[in-house]
Scaffold this motif. Structure first.
Motif, PDB file in Angstrom:
ATOM      1  N   LEU A 288     -26.195  15.756 -38.300  1.00 33.80           N
ATOM      2  CA  LEU A 288     -27.397  15.590 -37.490  1.00 33.80           C
ATOM      3  C   LEU A 288     -28.102  14.260 -37.722  1.00 33.80           C
ATOM      4  O   LEU A 288     -29.003  13.897 -36.966  1.00 33.80           O
ATOM      5  CB  LEU A 288     -28.395  16.714 -37.791  1.00 33.80           C
ATOM      6  N   LEU A 289     -27.702  13.532 -38.762  1.00 34.52           N
ATOM      7  CA  LEU A 289     -28.450  12.335 -39.160  1.00 34.52           C
ATOM      8  C   LEU A 289     -28.551  11.325 -38.019  1.00 34.52           C
ATOM      9  O   LEU A 289     -27.535  10.934 -37.429  1.00 34.52           O
ATOM     10  CB  LEU A 289     -27.788  11.656 -40.356  1.00 34.52           C
ATOM     11  N   PRO A 290     -29.756  10.851 -37.729  1.00 35.63           N
ATOM     12  CA  PRO A 290     -29.893   9.751 -36.763  1.00 35.63           C
ATOM     13  C   PRO A 290     -29.423   8.447 -37.396  1.00 35.63           C
ATOM     14  O   PRO A 290     -29.313   8.333 -38.629  1.00 35.63           O
ATOM     15  CB  PRO A 290     -31.395   9.729 -36.481  1.00 35.63           C
ATOM     16  N   GLU A 292     -30.890   5.741 -37.886  1.00 35.80           N
ATOM     17  CA  GLU A 292     -31.879   5.162 -38.789  1.00 35.80           C
ATOM     18  C   GLU A 292     -31.748   5.682 -40.219  1.00 35.80           C
ATOM     19  O   GLU A 292     -32.202   5.023 -41.164  1.00 35.80           O
ATOM     20  CB  GLU A 292     -33.297   5.455 -38.268  1.00 35.80           C
ATOM     21  N   ARG A 293     -31.116   6.837 -40.384  1.00 42.72           N
ATOM     22  CA  ARG A 293     -30.990   7.439 -41.720  1.00 42.72           C
ATOM     23  C   ARG A 293     -29.552   7.458 -42.219  1.00 42.72           C
ATOM     24  O   ARG A 293     -29.223   8.183 -43.160  1.00 42.72           O
ATOM     25  CB  ARG A 293     -31.582   8.859 -41.697  1.00 42.72           C
ATOM     26  N   TRP A 294     -28.697   6.645 -41.613  1.00 42.03           N
ATOM     27  CA  TRP A 294     -27.302   6.649 -42.053  1.00 42.03           C
ATOM     28  C   TRP A 294     -27.089   6.023 -43.423  1.00 42.03           C
ATOM     29  O   TRP A 294     -26.024   6.186 -44.016  1.00 42.03           O
ATOM     30  CB  TRP A 294     -26.417   5.977 -40.993  1.00 42.03           C
ATOM     31  N   ASP A 295     -28.092   5.342 -43.940  1.00 43.63           N
ATOM     32  CA  ASP A 295     -27.963   4.849 -45.313  1.00 43.63           C
ATOM     33  C   ASP A 295     -27.998   5.993 -46.323  1.00 43.63           C
ATOM     34  O   ASP A 295     -27.687   5.803 -47.499  1.00 43.63           O
ATOM     35  CB  ASP A 295     -29.057   3.830 -45.631  1.00 43.63           C
ATOM     36  N   GLU A 296     -28.364   7.213 -45.869  1.00 45.75           N
ATOM     37  CA  GLU A 296     -28.347   8.382 -46.741  1.00 45.75           C
ATOM     38  C   GLU A 296     -26.953   8.993 -46.873  1.00 45.75           C
ATOM     39  O   GLU A 296     -26.737   9.869 -47.723  1.00 45.75           O
ATOM     40  CB  GLU A 296     -29.304   9.457 -46.197  1.00 45.75           C
ATOM     41  N   VAL A 297     -26.017   8.573 -46.039  1.00 42.33           N
ATOM     42  CA  VAL A 297     -24.700   9.218 -46.002  1.00 42.33           C
ATOM     43  C   VAL A 297     -24.001   9.203 -47.358  1.00 42.33           C
ATOM     44  O   VAL A 297     -23.501  10.245 -47.821  1.00 42.33           O
ATOM     45  CB  VAL A 297     -23.814   8.586 -44.904  1.00 42.33           C
ATOM     46  N   PRO A 298     -23.905   8.041 -48.062  1.00 44.24           N
ATOM     47  CA  PRO A 298     -23.187   8.066 -49.348  1.00 44.24           C
ATOM     48  C   PRO A 298     -23.774   9.062 -50.344  1.00 44.24           C
ATOM     49  O   PRO A 298     -23.029   9.797 -51.006  1.00 44.24           O
ATOM     50  CB  PRO A 298     -23.328   6.619 -49.845  1.00 44.24           C
ATOM     51  N   ASP A 416     -26.159  18.447 -19.258  1.00 40.56           N
ATOM     52  CA  ASP A 416     -27.036  17.460 -19.887  1.00 40.56           C
ATOM     53  C   ASP A 416     -26.655  17.343 -21.352  1.00 40.56           C
ATOM     54  O   ASP A 416     -26.795  18.301 -22.119  1.00 40.56           O
ATOM     55  CB  ASP A 416     -28.502  17.899 -19.740  1.00 40.56           C
ATOM     56  N   LEU A 417     -26.184  16.181 -21.750  1.00 41.39           N
ATOM     57  CA  LEU A 417     -25.635  16.022 -23.094  1.00 41.39           C
ATOM     58  C   LEU A 417     -26.691  15.824 -24.172  1.00 41.39           C
ATOM     59  O   LEU A 417     -26.389  15.973 -25.353  1.00 41.39           O
ATOM     60  CB  LEU A 417     -24.668  14.833 -23.127  1.00 41.39           C
ATOM     61  N   VAL A 418     -27.916  15.468 -23.807  1.00 43.68           N
ATOM     62  CA  VAL A 418     -28.882  15.073 -24.823  1.00 43.68           C
ATOM     63  C   VAL A 418     -29.645  16.249 -25.428  1.00 43.68           C
ATOM     64  O   VAL A 418     -29.677  16.403 -26.644  1.00 43.68           O
ATOM     65  CB  VAL A 418     -29.843  13.997 -24.284  1.00 43.68           C
ATOM     66  N   PRO A 419     -30.286  17.128 -24.665  1.00 45.84           N
ATOM     67  CA  PRO A 419     -31.143  18.129 -25.307  1.00 45.84           C
ATOM     68  C   PRO A 419     -30.390  19.117 -26.201  1.00 45.84           C
ATOM     69  O   PRO A 419     -30.840  19.426 -27.300  1.00 45.84           O
ATOM     70  CB  PRO A 419     -31.787  18.856 -24.123  1.00 45.84           C
ATOM     71  N   GLY A 420     -29.243  19.623 -25.748  1.00 42.26           N
ATOM     72  CA  GLY A 420     -28.578  20.674 -26.493  1.00 42.26           C
ATOM     73  C   GLY A 420     -27.623  20.195 -27.559  1.00 42.26           C
ATOM     74  O   GLY A 420     -27.494  20.817 -28.615  1.00 42.26           O
ATOM     75  N   TRP A 421     -26.911  19.113 -27.288  1.00 42.01           N
ATOM     76  CA  TRP A 421     -25.855  18.653 -28.200  1.00 42.01           C
ATOM     77  C   TRP A 421     -26.501  17.853 -29.326  1.00 42.01           C
ATOM     78  O   TRP A 421     -26.705  16.657 -29.226  1.00 42.01           O
ATOM     79  CB  TRP A 421     -24.859  17.799 -27.426  1.00 42.01           C
ATOM     80  N   ALA A 422     -26.794  18.532 -30.419  1.00 42.80           N
ATOM     81  CA  ALA A 422     -27.580  17.908 -31.491  1.00 42.80           C
ATOM     82  C   ALA A 422     -26.733  17.108 -32.466  1.00 42.80           C
ATOM     83  O   ALA A 422     -27.286  16.368 -33.285  1.00 42.80           O
ATOM     84  CB  ALA A 422     -28.348  18.987 -32.254  1.00 42.80           C
ATOM     85  N   TRP A 423     -25.400  17.227 -32.409  1.00 44.22           N
ATOM     86  CA  TRP A 423     -24.562  16.541 -33.402  1.00 44.22           C
ATOM     87  C   TRP A 423     -24.538  15.051 -33.029  1.00 44.22           C
ATOM     88  O   TRP A 423     -23.818  14.622 -32.128  1.00 44.22           O
ATOM     89  CB  TRP A 423     -23.166  17.122 -33.439  1.00 44.22           C
ATOM     90  N   ALA A 424     -25.308  14.271 -33.744  1.00 43.11           N
ATOM     91  CA  ALA A 424     -25.668  12.915 -33.315  1.00 43.11           C
ATOM     92  C   ALA A 424     -24.465  11.999 -33.139  1.00 43.11           C
ATOM     93  O   ALA A 424     -24.340  11.305 -32.123  1.00 43.11           O
ATOM     94  CB  ALA A 424     -26.653  12.311 -34.319  1.00 43.11           C
ATOM     95  N   LEU A 425     -23.565  11.952 -34.129  1.00 44.74           N
ATOM     96  CA  LEU A 425     -22.442  11.020 -34.053  1.00 44.74           C
ATOM     97  C   LEU A 425     -21.477  11.412 -32.945  1.00 44.74           C
ATOM     98  O   LEU A 425     -21.025  10.571 -32.157  1.00 44.74           O
ATOM     99  CB  LEU A 425     -21.718  10.957 -35.399  1.00 44.74           C
ATOM    100  N   THR A 453     -34.285   5.779 -29.877  1.00 47.99           N
ATOM    101  CA  THR A 453     -33.819   5.757 -31.260  1.00 47.99           C
ATOM    102  C   THR A 453     -32.452   5.082 -31.328  1.00 47.99           C
ATOM    103  O   THR A 453     -31.826   4.811 -30.299  1.00 47.99           O
ATOM    104  CB  THR A 453     -33.749   7.180 -31.829  1.00 47.99           C
ATOM    105  N   GLY A 454     -31.960   4.851 -32.551  1.00 49.38           N
ATOM    106  CA  GLY A 454     -30.802   3.991 -32.765  1.00 49.38           C
ATOM    107  C   GLY A 454     -29.578   4.301 -31.939  1.00 49.38           C
ATOM    108  O   GLY A 454     -29.048   3.434 -31.234  1.00 49.38           O
ATOM    109  N   PHE A 455     -29.081   5.532 -32.017  1.00 44.52           N
ATOM    110  CA  PHE A 455     -27.869   5.866 -31.286  1.00 44.52           C
ATOM    111  C   PHE A 455     -28.071   5.743 -29.776  1.00 44.52           C
ATOM    112  O   PHE A 455     -27.203   5.226 -29.059  1.00 44.52           O
ATOM    113  CB  PHE A 455     -27.406   7.274 -31.643  1.00 44.52           C
ATOM    114  N   PHE A 456     -29.200   6.217 -29.274  1.00 44.64           N
ATOM    115  CA  PHE A 456     -29.451   6.106 -27.834  1.00 44.64           C
ATOM    116  C   PHE A 456     -29.644   4.642 -27.422  1.00 44.64           C
ATOM    117  O   PHE A 456     -29.247   4.237 -26.327  1.00 44.64           O
ATOM    118  CB  PHE A 456     -30.677   6.932 -27.445  1.00 44.64           C
TER     119      PHE A 456
END
Length: 732
Positions: A288-290, A292-298, A416-425, A453-456
């Protein structure tokens, strides 16, 4: 020795006269001399005395006592000890140990209700135990427990087991059966008031809403599960409810709140030692990470590895992280391990997910045939979540393969791909693929209400590039590049650089465009991202910019000294070359061949091979010239597939021959190229001549090493220079 002469087994000697490692024999010679030669009655006597001696000692291990009692034929005494030890192991989440103990006791439990209770406990353990075949065994045991309870008129106990049975059905992709079991269970349990089992049933009903992307439905059931779990004091059900409540919030677009709930769930699960549920929450928070927070991945991956580094959930998350960071080869290696771990457990749903991940990774690497094989088949019974995962992988494969994608684009599982599909990547990769396939109007509609936001923002830059809106790209791309670079998402940074290069060239700054394109190419080569290399090449060709694709000679294998090696030799040749030269302008043909040679050199070096020679439209390469590797046939095959696919993109068709065997390898004079002499080289050349367009012919020895990874048709060939018919395999 007779039974009457069996030596006494005193307490002090109890641990030295036991029969196997399980019973602490201190030396194999003791076992052979004393135990193995005993008749069965003598062995039973030893076990009986050992059990009595251990029982008299305070702090003795009940499992050891039970093992001796079973071996002594005193199963009636052993079963209660075994079941007590199993329950203790289950309580501490030592599920595999608990399952083994329940299985040991089960044959001796004959009362139907007592047997149903053991089957229920065993099924619960196997649902989460890391053991081959555990999932199907869990289903079988739980089904039998339900049958026994129902036969005895114990509807409430049967309903409680149905909740576990529903959980066991899901990973086996038996969704309809799972939901039916839940309906039956809730109908019985709900009138009785809150309980751990009712909370679990609510949790699963919540789960079946989220996989349909129904955020409100998911949160509604999760709230009921939280309330029931808290009132019943059911900590495990509470952890699951927190996880699901977070997922429901994410589907409603409340991602920051969702991550808080998911992190709360995983922290509680880690504290209580519930590794399975800790990993489930950690997995959900990572996907779910946006941006902006991908530096948390490691750090998040490190926490998953601390729980279980080899669990398929950990491995699949690691693979997904490599996809987002733009390293598809690393993603594929980890996903292959995840698939193997999932398959051994019979978790079909996890095999499905890892296959989707592999299709994405292989597509980005240019291994298009592997991507097609990995892609799961279409299945209308899949939940929307799984349909979207499959559709996203299909989109990437169509984009990388350069094939018409109208049918795949039209098959979107949700409007509509945005509201329901929460898996960001997953979502952003699908949106970008839609842009690449020309579905700009659909993507514009999808983004209409999406936040900035970043991905969009990355997708909006792609749309601006497609519209040739250079001003918007020049304004937005630098910020996204900075953000994506800072958080380690090089895939998105380099994609934005491609857009910025095109906008810079369109605005008259060719120098900036050339620098950006070279940066993307260097990065993509380093990351082994074939598709981004292709994107950079195509844009550079269109803009008339020359890129440096340096294949460092040091990457190639170098023989230590002239001598015999066991090697794999590859020959490749363009089919119909002479006819093409009559139809295609010489300059165009020369450019195609040069591009093919560059790609071949790069792939050969990447797979630890050595280019023996280029001869016009043909190439010869050898793998394992140092004699230091054992998987050289696999490296040769991967190279063959990669250069064949590159040739297809260029409008060329290759015929390829691969042969494995002994050869004389070395530089025969100072400064000369590496020479590879012998029958193996001749065989590879002859097999190449037998290959049709886009086909690979493989020798018998090479096939023996590769047959578990490819499909082929066996043939017997009469080849020039070979006295006998030669066995070979044709790979399409």
């Amino acid at each position: 020795m007779t039974a009457s002469k069996t030596p006494r087994c005193s307490r002090s000697r109890a641990r030295t006269c036991l029969p196997s490692k399980k019973h602490c024999v201190r030396h194999s010679l003791t076992r052979e001399a004393v135990y193995e030669d005993l008749v069965s009655t003598e062995r039973q006597e030893y076990h009986s005395r050992a059990a009595d001696a251990l029982r008299a000692e305070s702090g003795s291990n009940p499992v050891q006592i039970a093992n001796h009692l079973f071996a002594a034929g005193r199963s009636e005494e052993a079963v209660p000890l075994c079941l007590t030890a199993a329950a203790q192991a289950q309580e501490t989440w030592a599920l595999l140990d608990a399952a083994n103990l329940y299985e040991k006791a089960l044959p001796y439990v004959r009362d139907p209700l007592a047997r149903a209770d053991v089957l229920e406990r065993l099924g619960r353990c196997l649902s989460h135990a890391d053991r081959p075949g555990a999932a199907s065994a869990a289903e079988r045991n739980l089904l039998e427990a339900v049958r026994l309870f129902e036969s005895a008129g114990e509807r409430v106990k049967a309903a409680r087991v149905r909740v576990d049975l529903a959980a066991a059905h899901y990973p086996r992709l038996r969704h309809a059966q799972a939901e039916n079991e839940l309906r039956l269970a809730v109908g019985v349990l709900e009138p009785l008031g809150p309980s751990a089992e009712l909370a679990d049933a609510y949790n699963q009903l919540s789960f079946f809403r989220v996989v349909e992307l129904d955020g409100p439905g998911c949160t509604e059931w999760a709230k009921k599960a939280l309330a029931a779990a808290e009132e019943a004091g059911a900590g495990l059900a509470e952890v699951r409810a927190q996880n699901l409540f977070g997922l429901g919030l994410a589907c409603e677009g409340r991602v920051d709140e969702a991550l808080e709930w998911l992190d709360r769930s995983s922290s509680m699960a880690v504290r209580r030692g519930w590794s399975w549920y800790a990993l489930a929450s950690m997995n959900n928070s990572l996907i779910l990470l946006p941006l902006e927070r991908w530096d948390e991945v490691p750090a998040r991956l490190d926490r998953m590895r601390a729980v279980d580094p080899d669990h398929f959930t950990t491995l699949n998350c690691e693979a997904w992280a490599w996809v987002g960071q733009g390293f598809p080869a690393r993603a594929a290696r980890v996903a292959e391990k995840a698939r193997q771990a999932s398959a051994s457990r019979e978790w079909a749903v996890s095999v499905f997910w890892t296959n989707c991940t592999l299709a994405l990774a292989y597509s980005a690497m240019g291994r298009l045939d592997d991507a097609r094989r990995a892609l799961p088949p279409a299945d209308p019974t899949l939940h929307k979540q799984d349909q979207l995962s499959l559709w996203g992988a299909e989109l990437q494969l169509v984009v990388a393969g350069g094939r018409p994608g109208a049918g795949v684009v039209a098959a979107r599982p949700v409007q509509d791909l945005v509201p329901g599909w929460a898996w960001a990547l997953e979502r952003v990769l699908a949106l970008q693929a839609l842009v690449d396939l020309g579905a700009a109007e659909q993507v514009e509609a999808d983004l209409r209400a999406a936040p900035d936001t970043g991905f969009f923002r990355a997708v909006r830059i792609d749309l601006a590039r497609l519209r040739a809106d250079h001003a918007e790209v020049l304004a937005k791309a630098p910020g996204l590049i900075q953000l994506a670079s800072r958080v380690g998402a090089r895939l998105f940074a380099d994609r934005a650089r491609l857009a910025l290069a095109e906008a810079s060239a369109g605005s008259g700054d060719r120098e900036a465009a050339a620098a950006l394109l070279q940066e993307v190419m260097t990065s993509a080569l380093e990351r082994e991202h074939w598709w981004q290399q292709e994107q950079a090449r195509r844009l550079a060709d269109r803009l008339g910019i020359r890129l440096v694709e340096d294949v460092t000679p040091a990457l190639e294998e170098e023989p230590q000294a002239t001598g015999e090696r066991f090697v794999t030799v590859l020959f490749a040749d363009v089919r119909g070359y002479s006819a093409m030269t009559r139809k295609v302008a010489p300059a165009v043909m020369a450019d195609k061949i040069a591009s093919l040679q560059r790609s071949a050199a790069r792939e050969i070096a990447r797979h630890h091979g050595t280019v023996d020679k280029f001869a016009g439209d043909a190439v010869m390469a050898t793998f394992n010239v140092r004699g230091a590797t054992v998987d050289h046939a696999s490296h040769a095959l991967r190279t063959a597939i990669a250069i064949r696919d590159r040739a297809r993109y260029l409008g060329l068709a290759l015929g390829i021959g691969i042969a494995t065997g002994p050869a004389i390898v070395g530089r025969l004079s100072a400064g000369a190229n590496v020479s590879v002499l012998g029958e193996t080289t001749n065989l590879a050349s002859r097999l190449q001549a037998q290959a049709g367009p886009n086909q690979i012919m493989v020798s018998e020895e090479a096939w023996r090493r590769l047959r578990d990874h490819i499909d082929g048709t066996a043939e017997t060939l009469e080849l020039k220079g070979f006295d006998r018919p030669v066995a070979a395999y044709r790979v399409g």
